[in-house]
Design a protein around this motif. Structure first.
Motif, PDB file in Angstrom:
ATOM      1  N   GLY A  88       0.711  -1.209  -0.030  1.00  0.00           N
ATOM      2  CA  GLY A  88       0.122   0.101   0.052  1.00  0.00           C
ATOM      3  C   GLY A  88       0.851   1.183  -0.093  1.00  0.00           C
ATOM      4  O   GLY A  88       0.200   2.162  -0.375  1.00  0.00           O
ATOM      5  N   ASN A  91       0.451   3.409  -3.242  1.00  0.00           N
ATOM      6  CA  ASN A  91      -0.852   4.144  -3.686  1.00  0.00           C
ATOM      7  C   ASN A  91      -0.870   5.157  -2.613  1.00  0.00           C
ATOM      8  O   ASN A  91      -1.137   6.165  -3.022  1.00  0.00           O
ATOM      9  N   ILE A 265      -4.284  -6.672   2.131  1.00  0.00           N
ATOM     10  CA  ILE A 265      -3.529  -6.671   1.106  1.00  0.00           C
ATOM     11  C   ILE A 265      -2.746  -8.191   1.691  1.00  0.00           C
ATOM     12  O   ILE A 265      -2.567  -9.204   0.838  1.00  0.00           O
ATOM     13  N   THR A 268      -4.637 -11.219   2.217  1.00  0.00           N
ATOM     14  CA  THR A 268      -4.955 -12.059   0.874  1.00  0.00           C
ATOM     15  C   THR A 268      -3.478 -12.690   0.609  1.00  0.00           C
ATOM     16  O   THR A 268      -3.773 -13.872   0.129  1.00  0.00           O
ATOM     17  N   SER A 316      -5.711  -3.367 -12.382  1.00  0.00           N
ATOM     18  CA  SER A 316      -6.058  -2.619 -11.137  1.00  0.00           C
ATOM     19  C   SER A 316      -6.000  -1.331 -11.423  1.00  0.00           C
ATOM     20  O   SER A 316      -6.953  -0.324 -11.038  1.00  0.00           O
ATOM     21  N   SER A 320      -8.782   1.491 -11.393  1.00  0.00           N
ATOM     22  CA  SER A 320      -8.915   2.694 -10.483  1.00  0.00           C
ATOM     23  C   SER A 320      -9.112   3.883 -11.371  1.00  0.00           C
ATOM     24  O   SER A 320      -9.887   4.848 -10.642  1.00  0.00           O
ATOM     25  N   ASN A 400      -8.240 -10.807  -7.841  1.00  0.00           N
ATOM     26  CA  ASN A 400      -7.883  -9.948  -6.583  1.00  0.00           C
ATOM     27  C   ASN A 400      -7.466  -8.806  -7.089  1.00  0.00           C
ATOM     28  O   ASN A 400      -8.021  -7.465  -6.643  1.00  0.00           O
ATOM     29  N   ARG A 404      -9.567  -4.977  -6.267  1.00  0.00           N
ATOM     30  CA  ARG A 404      -8.895  -3.766  -5.646  1.00  0.00           C
ATOM     31  C   ARG A 404      -9.133  -2.502  -6.375  1.00  0.00           C
ATOM     32  O   ARG A 404      -9.292  -1.408  -5.731  1.00  0.00           O
ATOM     33  N   ASP A 408     -12.239  -2.464  -3.503  1.00  0.00           N
ATOM     34  CA  ASP A 408     -12.606  -3.670  -2.698  1.00  0.00           C
ATOM     35  C   ASP A 408     -11.228  -4.376  -1.973  1.00  0.00           C
ATOM     36  O   ASP A 408     -10.633  -5.191  -2.978  1.00  0.00           O
ATOM     37  N   THR A 409     -10.704  -4.110  -0.934  1.00  0.00           N
ATOM     38  CA  THR A 409      -9.291  -4.895  -0.465  1.00  0.00           C
ATOM     39  C   THR A 409      -9.888  -5.832   0.451  1.00  0.00           C
ATOM     40  O   THR A 409      -8.957  -6.930   0.745  1.00  0.00           O
TER      41      THR A 409
END
Length: 483
Positions: A88, A91, A265, A268, A316, A320, A400, A404, A408-409
């Motif tokens: 993360g 991000n 994350i 998962t 992803s 986004s 996955n 994300r 939705d994580t």
């Protein structure tokens, strides 16, 4: 109707046609693959490090392959979990960069190093103490003893490995990941050289045998991290972040932000890696040959997995962007497009598996050792099962990423618990142990679990994107007709 209105309608219809025709799919396939390709290449270079190790171990004996394979599986389980926690950072850094909040960027770099260090110390201790537990779980004591020797050297490498991952995500968030591929490629060359020198004892050094592989791997982790630091210090844009006071000052908010975003994350990643690790332990209870075959098969599948990992990340990011503009038609299509490319890629590889399974396996296991004949035969059988399994593996991995992408994580973590642990693990045990199908039964159960996770993830993505579309437009999401 006025001419102005007619012109506007005509323009809108033309735009819709462009967005729904074959041109959209070709254009966005190109955009997706252009972003995914460098990620895939970097992933390939990274996985080459462990591939070199497995190939080198395949030149030794069955016990060495099994022991080191067990150690590497456990190490990768924890490495993947720690990597998830700092993922993360990219991000959060990207958000701070857009706001031109340089202090925040430095604080996030420190927060990433903090969590990488905490995880590295805890995981290193766990690896050094896990031996007795492995024996209780049915592993061959002889294999466990050698695995302990391997982990004694490899475990400390967890710290520089996770520090490197933090820098990787930090530079990606700043859109300056340039040196990453070059450093990883150089690491592959160093790994090959060190393995040869340390395993066989060259240039006056004693032969360390299979432990030499662990020494080489831990050394490369440290050298890679130091090389990354050196590159950053020579980069005028990146250097101030690493040398500023903000990069070495406690910031509770940044530390909590990395934890909140990274925890699901990490969960998962840990769930998926744990699923494979536990199945490896189940296979280990079936004997040394089975565990050796599992080690080689896992590595072959892991190489192909890097394709879907790159597609997942690229999709992803695209989703986004669509999510930020409330364009859920595009988000839905990008999810399906990435999934389609993942299936196409893995099916092409599956053809290779089916046509030349023996030469592929022989790259990893030396046929010169008579004891390896059974391992080779078992791995070839597993490779035929993997031809189907990796299609579902790629689909669930992309699932996955696209979930994300629409924010939705937590969903992927919950779904992983169902697909891997409530379906895949019981199926693997049922077919492999209870039904007596052996390692092939475990692999079939693993395939079932991945297929279930893939189906649930795709369904969850389509439902979520449709719900978001209804909330923003008041109408159900449906594909407009192409003209």
């Amino acid at each position: 109707m006025s001419t102005e209105t007619t012109d506007t309608t005509s323009t809108t219809d033309t735009t819709r046609a462009e967005r729904t025709g074959a041109g959209w799919w070709f254009g966005n396939s190109r955009a997706l693959l252009e972003l995914a390709l460098p990620l895939i290449l970097t992933n390939f270079a990274y996985v080459a490090l462990t591939t070199v190790d497995i190939v080198m171990l395949g030149r030794l004996g069955a016990v060495e392959i099994a022991a080191a394979g067990l150690a590497i599986a456990l190490f990768n389980q924890l490495r993947t979990t720690g990597t998830g926690l700092v993922t993360g950072v990219s991000n959060l850094v990207a958000e701070a960069r857009v706001r031109d909040d340089r202090a925040r960027v430095g604080a996030l770099l420190f927060a990433g190093f903090f969590w990488a260090t905490v995880c590295g110390v805890a995981f290193c201790a766990a690896l050094l103490l896990i031996g007795p537990l492995l024996v209780l779980l049915g592993q061959d004591p002889k294999v466990v003893d050698k695995a302990d020797e391997f982990l004694m050297v490899l475990a400390p490498g967890m710290l520089p490995c996770l520090w490197f991952q933090n820098l990787r995500h930090f530079t990606t968030g700043l859109k300056r990941p340039g040196p990453l591929l070059a450093i990883t490629l150089a690491s592959v060359g160093v790994t090959i050289g060190l393995n040869y020198i340390l395993v066989y004892g060259k240039f006056g050094l004693p032969p360390f045998g299979f432990v030499g592989v662990a020494i080489a791997t831990a050394t490369v982790f440290l050298l890679s991290f130091l090389a990354f630091v050196a590159v950053i210090l020579r980069d005028g844009v990146l250097r101030p972040y690493l040398t500023s006071l903000h990069a070495w000052r406690w910031d509770g908010d940044a530390v909590r932000s990395v934890w909140r975003l990274g925890l699901p994350i990490s969960g998962t990643y840990a769930s998926e890696a744990g699923f494979f690790s536990v199945l490896t332990l189940v296979v280990g209870s079936l004997g040394v040959e089975a565990l050796a075959a599992q080690t080689v098969l896992n590595q072959i599948v892991y190489i192909v997995f890097m394709i879907s990992a790159g597609l997942s990340h690229a999709a992803s990011i695209h989703i986004s962007e669509a999510d930020g503009g409330n364009d859920y038609v595009t988000a839905r299509r990008m999810g399906l497009l990435a999934t389609a490319w993942g299936v196409i890629a893995t099916l092409l590889v599956a053809v290779v598996y089916l046509v030349i399974p023996n030469p592929i396996v022989s790259l990893f296991i030396s046929a010169e050792h008579a004891d390896n004949a059974d391992i080779i035969a078992l791995t070839v059988t597993g490779l035929l099962i993997a031809a189907l399994m990796q299609v579902f593996d790629a689909t669930q991995n992309i699932g996955n990423g696209i979930l994300r992408g629409i924010g939705d994580t937590a969903g992927p973590f919950r779904i992983s618990l169902v697909g891997y642990w409530l379906i895949g693990l019981p199926a693997g045990y049922l077919f492999g142990i209870t039904a007596g199908w052996g390692v092939e039964g475990v692999w079939i159960g693993q395939t079932i679990g991945l297929a279930a996770a893939a189906a649930i993830l795709l369904t969850a993505f389509l439902r979520r994107v449709d719900r978001l579309h209804r909330e923003t437009s008041g109408a159900p999401l449906s594909e407009p007709e192409s003209s």
